[in-house]
Design an enzyme around this catalytic site. Structure first.
Site, PDB file in Angstrom:
ATOM      1  N   TYR A  97       0.850  -1.202   0.000  1.00 28.37           N
ATOM      2  CA  TYR A  97       0.000   0.000   0.000  1.00 28.37           C
ATOM      3  C   TYR A  97       0.873   1.234   0.000  1.00 28.37           C
ATOM      4  CZ  TYR A  97      -5.011  -0.674   0.163  1.00 28.37           C
ATOM      5  OH  TYR A  97      -6.303  -0.899  -0.187  1.00 28.37           O
ATOM      6  N   LYS A 156      -2.578   0.015 -25.152  1.00 26.54           N
ATOM      7  CA  LYS A 156      -2.996  -0.106 -26.565  1.00 26.54           C
ATOM      8  C   LYS A 156      -1.742  -0.091 -27.444  1.00 26.54           C
ATOM      9  CE  LYS A 156      -7.624   1.692 -25.690  1.00 26.54           C
ATOM     10  NZ  LYS A 156      -7.654   2.440 -24.424  1.00 26.54           N
ATOM     11  N   GLU A 170      -0.593   4.844  -0.601  1.00 25.37           N
ATOM     12  CA  GLU A 170      -1.382   6.053  -0.889  1.00 25.37           C
ATOM     13  C   GLU A 170      -0.506   7.283  -0.754  1.00 25.37           C
ATOM     14  OE1 GLU A 170      -4.959   6.205   1.478  1.00 25.37           O
ATOM     15  OE2 GLU A 170      -5.621   4.319   0.605  1.00 25.37           O
ATOM     16  N   ASP A 187      -6.973  13.052 -25.501  1.00 24.51           N
ATOM     17  CA  ASP A 187      -6.984  11.644 -25.093  1.00 24.51           C
ATOM     18  C   ASP A 187      -6.350  10.852 -26.231  1.00 24.51           C
ATOM     19  OD1 ASP A 187      -7.563   8.996 -24.601  1.00 24.51           O
ATOM     20  OD2 ASP A 187      -9.607   9.363 -23.889  1.00 24.51           O
ATOM     21  N   THR A 226      -3.981   5.761 -22.185  1.00 22.39           N
ATOM     22  CA  THR A 226      -3.890   4.458 -21.543  1.00 22.39           C
ATOM     23  C   THR A 226      -2.535   3.871 -21.943  1.00 22.39           C
ATOM     24  OG1 THR A 226      -5.105   3.512 -23.407  1.00 22.39           O
ATOM     25  CG2 THR A 226      -6.358   3.954 -21.405  1.00 22.39           C
ATOM     26  N   ARG A 246      -2.349  -2.925 -18.631  1.00 18.20           N
ATOM     27  CA  ARG A 246      -3.515  -2.049 -18.479  1.00 18.20           C
ATOM     28  C   ARG A 246      -3.170  -0.946 -17.488  1.00 18.20           C
ATOM     29  NH1 ARG A 246      -7.854  -3.324 -20.954  1.00 18.20           N
ATOM     30  NH2 ARG A 246      -7.275  -5.041 -22.284  1.00 18.20           N
TER      31      ARG A 246
HETATM   32  N1  DSN Z   1     -12.582   0.392 -24.908  1.00 19.75           N
HETATM   33  C1  DSN Z   1     -11.494   1.016 -25.587  1.00 19.75           C
HETATM   34  C2  DSN Z   1     -11.472   0.700 -27.025  1.00 19.75           C
HETATM   35  O1  DSN Z   1     -11.642  -0.471 -27.329  1.00 19.75           O
HETATM   36  O2  DSN Z   1     -11.272   1.545 -27.868  1.00 19.75           O
HETATM   37  C3  DSN Z   1     -11.456   2.446 -25.343  1.00 19.75           C
HETATM   38  O3  DSN Z   1     -11.357   2.624 -23.974  1.00 19.75           O
END
Ligand code: DSN
Length: 426
Positions: free
Chosen positions: A51, A226, A53, A197, A223, A232
């Site tokens: 932990y 991707k 925080e 984004d 994120t 993730r």
């Molecule tokens: N769910 C994602 C996507 O597949 O594009 C975006 O967060």
């Protein structure tokens, strides 16, 4: 896996089944990828036990000597890679990261202008059933009805009409380049914050295959799982003040955005950071700083363009006629199929895509007119343009002959040949 096999054979069996599915099929959902073993090792480490925080040097728990080093290293790598002044690497994923940005910049009820989910945006960009549409006054922009491209004049008019406090640019199903400079000009005209984004395209930005928003946006969110090919997770990045050309005349940005964002994540939204995830992000960022990553990023786009070209030559309808990035949005209605049918059909020959709304879709989200497919995961496996021709021809053949068992079995063999030629985690 042997300890898990002994301790929990049910879960172990399911993980192995999923591994085989990933190995034996063509993973073509554009937001998915395959992380390295090093990233997975960090994810599966003892850091999950701790932990912490707070932030490095200011924690609410003892024993964070090494966790502080992990988080500092991750932040430094993120800042270096994206050329930003501040990085918060604690968001659990993209939606919480965006929620924190809303918390940092807006008050409930403020107006936000984001891309319509039905035309390629994201749930958190102002969808009516999402926090972004429930707690804020969400207005949407879309794409042009004919070209299906972002129409910056129309976005400007909309912004002038609704006077948003924040504009979000970025998409989940837009196959073309996003002009961040134009968004910046619109945001300045109406005195709004600009949030970029770049979750889908951050790996392409690093590879120089998509312009970076860093000089234009007040806040950048990505994120990490991707095209960036990490675990993730998500990061909120704040450009260097001197780089934001509007800073000279945009008084709002004189606020301490870094402090606002950090406070919005913790204590505003999250408790303890997921330290194993942070370490795995650090590993992915180190990988993303290599020349090999740039080659991979460039290949993603080459592969997507070749796939689009092949599909168009097969008579398939693509939204905007092709792609500039990692994804393709296909209208399957001219083939007499729905997106849902096309997804199921391709699934049956081990090609994984997702059904997706197309702009101005007359159908519903659970059974829309399109499918969305992309090349990041296949590129990680080593697929190149020649492979994409085979992939495109196979997809076209299946979609054109959904009831022909011979075509389906030839497609399965083609998938097997391609996956055998490019082994994954072997
Ligand atoms: N769910 C994602 C996507 O597949 O594009 C975006 O967060």
């Amino acid at each position: 896996m042997s300890i898990l096999q002994t301790e929990d054979p049910e879960i172990s069996k399911l993980i192995n089944a999923e591994l085989a599915r990933q190995q034996d099929g063509l993973e073509m959902i554009p937001s998915e990828n395959f992380t390295s073993r090093a990233v997975m090792e960090a994810m599966g480490s003892v850091l999950t036990n701790k932990y912490s925080e707070g932030y490095p040097g200011a924690r609410y728990y003892g024993g964070n000597k090494f966790i502080d080093e992990v988080e500092n290293l991750t932040r430094d790598r993120a800042k270096q890679l994206f050329g930003v002044a501040h990085a918060n690497v604690q968001p659990y994923s993209g939606s919480p990261a965006n929620l924190a940005i809303y918390f940092a910049l807006l008050d409930p009820g403020d107006t936000v202008l984001g891309m319509d989910l039905a035309q390629g945006g994201h749930l958190t960009h102002g969808y009516k059933f999402n926090f972004s549409g429930k707690f804020f006054h969400a207005e949407n922009y879309g794409v042009d009805q004919k070209t299906h491209l972002l129409d910056y004049d129309a976005i400007r008019e909309k912004a002038k009409a609704v006077k948003p406090k924040m504009i979000i640019c970025g998409a989940t199903a837009y196959p073309r380049i996003i002009d961040f400079q134009k968004f910046r000009a619109i945001a300045d005209e109406v005195g709004a914050y600009l949030v970029a984004d770049i979750s889908h395209i951050s790996g392409l930005v690093i590879a120089g295959e998509h312009p970076s928003p860093v000089h234009y946006a007040d806040v950048v969110m990505t994120t990490t799982h991707k095209t960036l090919r990490g675990p993730r997770g998500a990061m909120i990045l704040l450009p260097k003040v001197a780089d934001r050309y509007h800073d000279q005349y945009h008084p709002k940005t004189k606020r301490d955005l870094a402090g606002l964002v950090d406070a919005a994540i913790m204590p505003g939204l999250q408790g303890g950071p997921h330290n194993h995830q942070t370490a795995a992000i650090a590993v992915a960022l180190k990988e993303a700083a290599t020349p090999e990553f740039k080659t991979y990023g460039k290949q993603i786009v080459k592969n997507a363009k070749k796939l689009a070209e092949t599909l168009v030559a097969e008579g398939i309808t693509l939204i905007t006629g092709g792609t500039d990035n990692h994804l393709i949005l296909m209208d399957v209605s001219p083939l007499g199929l729905t997106g849902s049918q096309a997804e199921t059909l391709l699934d049956s020959v081990d090609i994984t895509v997702n059904k997706n709304l197309i702009p101005y879709d007359p159908r519903k989200p659970m059974d829309p007119s399109g499918i969305r497919l992309g090349t990041p995961a296949l590129t990680t496996r080593g697929f190149t343009e020649d492979d994409m021709v085979a992939v495109g021809k196979t997809i076209a053949a299946v979609l054109k002959a959904p009831d022909n068992e011979t075509v389906l079995s030839v497609a399965r063999m083609a998938v097997e040949k391609l996956t055998d030629a490019h082994p994954l985690y072997s």
